[in-house]
Design a protein around this motif. Structure first.
Motif, PDB file in Angstrom:
ATOM      1  N   LEU A   1       0.141   0.013   7.735  1.00 35.36           N
ATOM      2  CA  LEU A   1      -0.656   1.068   8.357  1.00 35.36           C
ATOM      3  C   LEU A   1      -1.623   1.744   7.377  1.00 35.36           C
ATOM      4  N   PRO A   2      -1.243   1.970   6.110  1.00 35.03           N
ATOM      5  CA  PRO A   2      -2.211   2.589   5.207  1.00 35.03           C
ATOM      6  C   PRO A   2      -3.510   1.799   5.056  1.00 35.03           C
TER       7      PRO A   2
ATOM      8  N   SER B   1     -12.069  10.874   3.473  1.00 31.94           N
ATOM      9  CA  SER B   1     -11.095  10.318   2.545  1.00 31.94           C
ATOM     10  C   SER B   1      -9.862   9.826   3.291  1.00 31.94           C
ATOM     11  N   GLU B   2      -9.173   8.859   2.663  1.00 31.75           N
ATOM     12  CA  GLU B   2      -7.911   8.384   3.234  1.00 31.75           C
ATOM     13  C   GLU B   2      -6.916   9.530   3.361  1.00 31.75           C
ATOM     14  N   ALA B   3      -6.878  10.398   2.344  1.00 34.48           N
ATOM     15  CA  ALA B   3      -5.932  11.513   2.363  1.00 34.48           C
ATOM     16  C   ALA B   3      -6.217  12.444   3.537  1.00 34.48           C
ATOM     17  N   GLN B   4      -7.487  12.715   3.786  1.00 33.06           N
ATOM     18  CA  GLN B   4      -7.854  13.592   4.894  1.00 33.06           C
ATOM     19  C   GLN B   4      -7.446  12.993   6.226  1.00 33.06           C
ATOM     20  N   LEU B   5      -7.741  11.699   6.427  1.00 35.53           N
ATOM     21  CA  LEU B   5      -7.398  11.056   7.691  1.00 35.53           C
ATOM     22  C   LEU B   5      -5.885  10.930   7.854  1.00 35.53           C
ATOM     23  N   ALA B   6      -5.186  10.583   6.777  1.00 36.02           N
ATOM     24  CA  ALA B   6      -3.730  10.468   6.852  1.00 36.02           C
ATOM     25  C   ALA B   6      -3.117  11.797   7.271  1.00 36.02           C
TER      26      ALA B   6
ATOM     27  N   PHE C   1       0.831  -1.197   0.000  1.00 37.24           N
ATOM     28  CA  PHE C   1       0.000   0.000   0.000  1.00 37.24           C
ATOM     29  C   PHE C   1       0.868   1.250   0.000  1.00 37.24           C
ATOM     30  N   THR C   2       0.287   2.348  -0.464  1.00 37.30           N
ATOM     31  CA  THR C   2       0.964   3.637  -0.411  1.00 37.30           C
ATOM     32  C   THR C   2      -0.014   4.663   0.144  1.00 37.30           C
ATOM     33  N   SER C   3       0.348   5.293   1.225  1.00 37.16           N
ATOM     34  CA  SER C   3      -0.518   6.303   1.820  1.00 37.16           C
ATOM     35  C   SER C   3      -0.552   7.553   0.948  1.00 37.16           C
ATOM     36  N   PRO C   4      -1.702   8.209   0.844  1.00 38.09           N
ATOM     37  CA  PRO C   4      -1.781   9.444   0.066  1.00 38.09           C
ATOM     38  C   PRO C   4      -1.117  10.635   0.744  1.00 38.09           C
TER      39      PRO C   4
END
Length: 293
Positions: free
Chosen positions: A249-250, A263-268, A18-21
């Motif tokens: 973790l992502p 969104s994933e980006a917002q939470l990350a 996985f790759t986190s945004p």
């Protein structure tokens, strides 16, 4: 037959790469665990490839706290906590307290803990746990450090103790939160932070969390693997050896974001910003008073 050594990334199935945004902070990684002894460097490479750029290495006793500090000196982006887990509270002594106080002078130690109460297993008696926990609360207050807390089946008592200390301790995170709505709101009413793990990915034990996570304000929520424990049960591919690691973790962020309807980006981005502020990661703690408000 090729003799090429597989790259660190190739040690994970492609479905699990996985790759986190946005860059992530894993606030609870037990990288001093023996399962990481042979491949710590590839583990860190996989984490960074996944966007997990910062890791807080959990110290649960003197030995592991010292190891966590040593790892943090060797690798950029690593920091340590130092404390005595409630399972080991029976071993709390003035000598242990002095050794911990010495560790808290190190700028790489960013929190007191893992400490707290575990009335589920009671490897140490509740009285021993409360004694060691309050001693570590005092150390957190004296050193201007946040508290990294473990709690199982002790929410009411934990809330009562923390309420008495809340004005003295800078910040508190209840790591690996798994309890019910009532306990969650007790902690939020005390202005505590909440750490979430892959427990939410467990349909047997963690499904109740899916209805609770939206209650946590974004500036109070952080994410963690608690690796090598708590491997998410709903991963899209099997992992040989079933050891959890920071590169996953992502996936946990994706699951939490889904149940929070964001969104994933917002939470990350929000969880990492919260973690950096909580642990004062952007503060020069080598200067006097650098780690406290």
């Amino acid at each position: 037959m090729s003799n090429a050594v597989p790259s660190p990334t190739e040690l994970l199935p492609e479905a699990l790469r996985f790759t986190s945004p946005a860059p992530l902070v894993d606030i609870g990684a037990n990288l001093t665990h023996e399962s990481f002894t042979q491949d710590l460097e590839p583990t860190l490479t996989r984490a960074r490839d996944a966007g997990v750029e910062t890791l807080i290495i959990t110290g649960t006793d003197i030995e592991h706290a010292r190891q966590a500090v040593a790892l943090s000196r060797q690798h950029d982006g690593l920091y340590a906590t130092a404390g005595v887990h409630p399972h080991d509270a029976s071993g709390w002594t003035p000598q242990v307290a002095a050794a911990m106080a010495e560790l808290y002078r190190d700028p790489l130690v960013v929190a007191v803990g893992e400490c707290g109460l575990d009335f589920n297993r009671n490897f140490s008696t509740p009285q021993q746990q409360e004694h060691a926990f309050e001693a570590q609360l005092a150390l957190a207050a004296d050193n201007g450090l946040p508290l990294f807390v473990h709690e199982r089946d002790a929410g009411a008592r934990m809330s009562s103790i923390l309420r008495a200390w809340r004005d003295d301790v800078r910040q508190v995170v209840v790591h690996c939160f798994t309890a019910d709505r009532e306990t969650l709101h007790r902690y939020l009413d005390l202005d505590l932070h909440i750490g979430l793990t892959g427990w939410i990915c467990d349909e047997r034990r963690g499904h109740h969390l899916r209805e609770l996570v939206a209650d946590i304000p974004g500036n109070r929520l952080m994410v963690e693997t608690d690796c090598p424990y708590l491997l998410p049960r709903n991963l899209p591919a099997k992992l040989k050896g079933r050891r959890h690691e920071p590169a996953l973790l992502p996936w946990i962020v994706r699951e939490i974001a889904h149940w929070r309807d964001e969104s994933e980006a917002q939470l990350a981005a929000s969880s990492s910003a919260t973690a950096r502020e909580f642990f004062a990661l952007d503060t020069d703690r080598s200067q006097p008073g650098g780690g406290s408000d």
